[in-house]
Design a protein around this motif. Structure first.
Motif, PDB file in Angstrom:
ATOM      1  N   GLY A 379       0.843  -1.200   0.000  1.00 34.51           N
ATOM      2  CA  GLY A 379       0.000   0.000   0.000  1.00 34.51           C
ATOM      3  C   GLY A 379       0.875   1.246   0.000  1.00 34.51           C
ATOM      4  N   PRO A 380       0.256   2.411  -0.028  1.00 39.87           N
ATOM      5  CA  PRO A 380       1.071   3.623  -0.115  1.00 39.87           C
ATOM      6  C   PRO A 380       1.900   3.843   1.161  1.00 39.87           C
ATOM      7  CG  PRO A 380      -1.219   4.175   0.279  1.00 39.87           C
ATOM      8  CD  PRO A 380      -1.186   2.711   0.028  1.00 39.87           C
ATOM      9  N   GLU A 381       3.144   4.220   0.976  1.00 34.68           N
ATOM     10  CA  GLU A 381       3.979   4.595   2.128  1.00 34.68           C
ATOM     11  C   GLU A 381       4.104   6.109   2.072  1.00 34.68           C
ATOM     12  OE1 GLU A 381       7.669   2.359   4.010  1.00 34.68           O
ATOM     13  OE2 GLU A 381       8.292   3.640   2.366  1.00 34.68           O
ATOM     14  N   ILE A 382       3.467   6.774   3.013  1.00 37.73           N
ATOM     15  CA  ILE A 382       3.358   8.231   2.948  1.00 37.73           C
ATOM     16  C   ILE A 382       4.488   8.908   3.725  1.00 37.73           C
ATOM     17  CG2 ILE A 382       1.844  10.229   3.367  1.00 37.73           C
ATOM     18  CD1 ILE A 382       0.420   8.359   1.498  1.00 37.73           C
ATOM     19  N   CYS A 383       4.832   8.367   4.898  1.00 43.76           N
ATOM     20  CA  CYS A 383       5.948   8.946   5.674  1.00 43.76           C
ATOM     21  C   CYS A 383       7.190   8.932   4.779  1.00 43.76           C
ATOM     22  CB  CYS A 383       6.188   8.103   6.922  1.00 43.76           C
ATOM     23  SG  CYS A 383       7.689   8.570   7.791  1.00 43.76           S
ATOM     24  N   VAL A 384       7.975   9.983   4.878  1.00 41.25           N
ATOM     25  CA  VAL A 384       9.167  10.072   4.027  1.00 41.25           C
ATOM     26  C   VAL A 384      10.120   8.903   4.299  1.00 41.25           C
ATOM     27  CG1 VAL A 384      11.252  11.452   3.668  1.00 41.25           C
ATOM     28  CG2 VAL A 384       9.012  12.531   3.542  1.00 41.25           C
ATOM     29  N   LEU A 385      10.165   8.445   5.541  1.00 37.64           N
ATOM     30  CA  LEU A 385      11.069   7.340   5.867  1.00 37.64           C
ATOM     31  C   LEU A 385      10.503   6.007   5.393  1.00 37.64           C
ATOM     32  CD1 LEU A 385      11.579   9.522   8.248  1.00 37.64           C
ATOM     33  CD2 LEU A 385      12.852   7.658   9.242  1.00 37.64           C
ATOM     34  N   ALA A 463      21.052   3.189  11.589  1.00 36.41           N
ATOM     35  CA  ALA A 463      21.688   4.528  11.657  1.00 36.41           C
ATOM     36  C   ALA A 463      20.979   5.500  10.721  1.00 36.41           C
ATOM     37  CB  ALA A 463      23.165   4.399  11.292  1.00 36.41           C
ATOM     38  N   LEU A 464      20.607   5.006   9.536  1.00 36.45           N
ATOM     39  CA  LEU A 464      19.909   5.870   8.574  1.00 36.45           C
ATOM     40  C   LEU A 464      18.577   6.346   9.159  1.00 36.45           C
ATOM     41  CD1 LEU A 464      19.727   7.088   5.723  1.00 36.45           C
ATOM     42  CD2 LEU A 464      18.806   4.932   4.917  1.00 36.45           C
ATOM     43  N   LYS A 465      17.834   5.412   9.766  1.00 40.34           N
ATOM     44  CA  LYS A 465      16.531   5.778  10.345  1.00 40.34           C
ATOM     45  C   LYS A 465      16.711   6.836  11.431  1.00 40.34           C
ATOM     46  CE  LYS A 465      14.557   4.549   7.937  1.00 40.34           C
ATOM     47  NZ  LYS A 465      14.547   3.764   6.751  1.00 40.34           N
ATOM     48  N   ILE A 466      17.675   6.593  12.337  1.00 45.19           N
ATOM     49  CA  ILE A 466      17.834   7.514  13.479  1.00 45.19           C
ATOM     50  C   ILE A 466      18.202   8.906  12.984  1.00 45.19           C
ATOM     51  CG2 ILE A 466      19.238   8.038  15.535  1.00 45.19           C
ATOM     52  CD1 ILE A 466      19.509   4.945  15.900  1.00 45.19           C
ATOM     53  N   LYS A 467      19.209   8.972  12.092  1.00 44.08           N
ATOM     54  CA  LYS A 467      19.700  10.308  11.722  1.00 44.08           C
ATOM     55  C   LYS A 467      18.689  11.083  10.895  1.00 44.08           C
ATOM     56  CE  LYS A 467      22.954   8.379   8.792  1.00 44.08           C
ATOM     57  NZ  LYS A 467      24.268   8.100   8.481  1.00 44.08           N
ATOM     58  N   GLU A 468      17.979  10.405   9.989  1.00 45.57           N
ATOM     59  CA  GLU A 468      17.130  11.183   9.073  1.00 45.57           C
ATOM     60  C   GLU A 468      15.904  11.759   9.748  1.00 45.57           C
ATOM     61  OE1 GLU A 468      15.572   9.048   5.656  1.00 45.57           O
ATOM     62  OE2 GLU A 468      15.460   7.216   6.818  1.00 45.57           O
ATOM     63  N   VAL A 469      15.494  11.155  10.869  1.00 46.53           N
ATOM     64  CA  VAL A 469      14.268  11.680  11.481  1.00 46.53           C
ATOM     65  C   VAL A 469      14.528  12.447  12.786  1.00 46.53           C
ATOM     66  CG1 VAL A 469      13.603   9.637  12.827  1.00 46.53           C
ATOM     67  CG2 VAL A 469      11.830  11.064  11.799  1.00 46.53           C
TER      68      VAL A 469
END
Ligand code: F6R
Length: 582
Positions: A379-385, A463-469
């Protein structure tokens, strides 16, 4: 990046506030500034705003409106740089997604012909170039065609002309769709802007241009063409937050279903692709989290006898000379629009390689370039992450890996069994524990994530998840690498998240010990508690699925870190969901 939308109806006007909510549904594509233009008799009226999309100042309704939400590339976030851009005499108002590579050259040419410029965007040349060509053209369409012939780069464009009851459009390498409703037509970057009105959609092809009013006229290479109307197969509720405060939390929670849905695939297609993989050189190309998903599944491919070359799409050009009809590409992308990936696939196609996509968005550019599409079905993934699309990608890659040894059902059965663990990890009580951890970590300047083997990929993704948000500096390391440099960063209290498998965990536990003896605060993600841990997050389930299971608490941790810091987790700064620029 950027979202564009245009509403056209010869019989039914739309309230401007309603139109603005259509632009808002595209704000995951960019949220620096927004604006719209509507036709009022033979006049074009424009409103522009900086920041998040709110209620418009303009009241009333219109039958022809175009709008835009911007992710700034050329020029700062100012009103002058905000779309729509109007031509010097206000005859043309235009919105654009993409990059015009030869904008400087065109700007100079137009300046020589008496045109003025007010902002720094590449877009501003387009309405003025159309106006320039109008001087020597018999129709707006002709002037538009001459303009398109001069533009270099990628774009999706829609525009209004003051005297025409039409919305003109064109696409080249940037997505554009047309929603077909009973008494209106909507041209838009993505179906999310019109899914609550109509499920009928036309996916425009590269090079298409034309206009909508009460009918749709599409041309390609100067010939009129017909494009099929498709039916969108997901429901509008999927694109709404429901009881959740943010899409990010909703999408994390949905993983209990989406991981299973991802494995509902046509067995003949999987068999066909697997046979191709067995008999060719395999390249997996992707960016960001989609790349991490490939790395997470690498071990399973190796175990089952296949060595995939996993390459960032933006680095793929270097491999061109090795490609041939004996090469098979697996291109992974949630959006199916990531320009670097699209370019990599185009390179592979010129060398006659076979293209298999693992993709979420139906009708996206990638689906049209590929020989075979494995849809993620999340389904659609709306959150940027990326959250649910990441775990779905890993699940599908595991399915391909087990198909290599003729056991496609193995992953399906195993996934059925791990669903109860996902259920626990996404439950409120598990999240409560993660939320406590976010309180401890909220003031940290650095967080390090460490894993070995498949857990190294999880460390990278974590690490990508933590830093980007949360905007906390986070870096993922292979356990074996820390003593080759990164350990110099460890001070008293430095948080280190360590992913510990159930079996063969001695080496990673030694790494945790080494970090602890330098003062690190160790957060263990594992099935069993270890004495090195200062904080423990319990994750049950087989090691094989650790890339799916162990990332979930970190997705939740990242979410809570953003909340603690008063940030919007759905729209982190400087980012957009679909990266359609190089
Ligand atoms: C991270 C994230 C990005 C995307 C990357 C590729 O949370 O969402 O790193 O994974 O931009 O996007 P797709 O998969 O659409 O090609």
């Amino acid at each position: 990046m950027c979202g564009i939308v245009g509403y056209s109806s010869t019989s039914n006007s739309i309230e401007l506030s309603e139109f603005v909510s259509m632009i808002k549904s595209l704000d995951y594509r960019g949220y620096d500034s927004w604006g719209f233009t509507f036709k009022d008799a033979d006049q074009l009226k424009t409103e522009k705003q900086l920041g998040k999309i709110e209620t418009p100042n303009q009241q009333g309704s219109a039958t022809f409106v175009i709008g835009h939400t911007r992710w700034a590339t050329h020029g700062k976030v100012t009103k002058d740089n905000t779309h729509p851009h109007t031509s010097n005499s206000n005859k043309i108002s235009l919105v654009h997604n993409g990059i015009i590579e030869n904008h400087q050259e065109l700007r100079n040419k137009l300046k020589d012909n008496g045109f003025n410029f007010y902002g720094e965007t590449d877009t501003e040349v387009i309405p003025n170039l159309i106006e320039f060509h109008l001087r020597t053209s018999e129709s707006v369409l002709e002037a538009f065609k001459k303009t398109l012939d001069e533009l270099k780069g990628t774009f999706a464009i829609t525009f209004l002309h003051d005297k025409s009851k039409k919305i003109f459009f064109a696409r080249r390498d940037s997505p554009l769709t047309i929603g077909v409703d009973k008494d209106s037509l909507i041209v838009s970057s993505d179906v999310t802007s019109f899914i609550d009105r109509t499920k009928k959609v036309i996916y425009l092809e590269d090079g298409d241009y034309g206009y909508i009013n009460s009918e749709i006229k599409i041309f390609n290479k100067e010939k009129e063409v017909h494009r099929e109307i498709s039916e969108i197969d997901w429901d509008v509720s999927k694109a709404k937050k429901g009881d959740f405060k943010h899409f990010m939390l909703k999408e994390i929670s949905e993983q209990v279903d989406t991981v299973k849905q991802a494995l509902i695939q046509d067995s003949k297609l999987i068999e066909k692709i697997t046979n191709e993989l067995k008999s060719s050189e395999v390249y997996i190309v992707a960016c960001g989290s989609s790349y991490n998903a490939a790395k997470a599944a690498e071990g399973e491919f190796l175990k089952n006898g296949l060595i995939p070359r996993i390459i960032h799409a933006h680095e793929f050009e270097q491999y061109e000379k090795f490609l041939s009809e004996k090469s098979t590409i697996i291109a992974i992308s949630q959006s199916g629009e990531t320009l670097d990936l699209i370019n990599a696939v185009k390179i592979a196609k010129t060398r006659e390689a076979k293209i298999n996509a693992i993709v979420n968005v139906q009708g996206s550019s990638l689906t049209r370039l590929s020989d075979n599409n494995i849809f993620m079905n999340v389904g659609p993934e709306i959150c940027v992450l990326s959250t649910k699309s990441y775990t779905a990608q890993v699940a599908i890659l595991m399915l391909l890996a087990s198909s290599l040894i003729n056991k496609p059902n193995e992953s399906k059965q195993e996934i059925e069994e791990i669903v109860r663990h996902i259920y626990y990890l996404t439950s409120e009580s598990a999240r409560k524990h993660t939320k406590e951890l976010s309180q401890i970590l909220r003031y940290s300047n650095h967080i390090f994530t460490i894993g070995r083997g498949r857990d190294y990929a999880t460390a990278m993704e974590a690490a990508l998840k933590i830093k980007e948000v949360s905007y906390i500096h986070a870096e993922g390391f292979a356990g074996g690498e820390i003593k080759h440099g990164p350990i110099a960063m460890i001070e008293h209290g430095t948080p280190c998240i360590v992913f510990v498998p159930n079996k063969n965990n001695q080496d990673i536990l030694s790494n945790a010990q080494e970090l602890k003896s330098r003062g690190a605060f160790i957060i263990g993600i594992s099935e069993k508690k270890d004495e090195t841990f200062d904080y423990w997050i319990k994750v049950l389930g087989p090691d094989k699925f650790s890339p799916i299971l162990r990332i979930i608490p970190i997705q939740a941790l990242s979410y809570y870190l953003a909340i603690m810091k008063g940030l919007d987790p759905d729209k982190p700064r400087n980012l957009a969901k679909s990266v359609t620029v190089k």
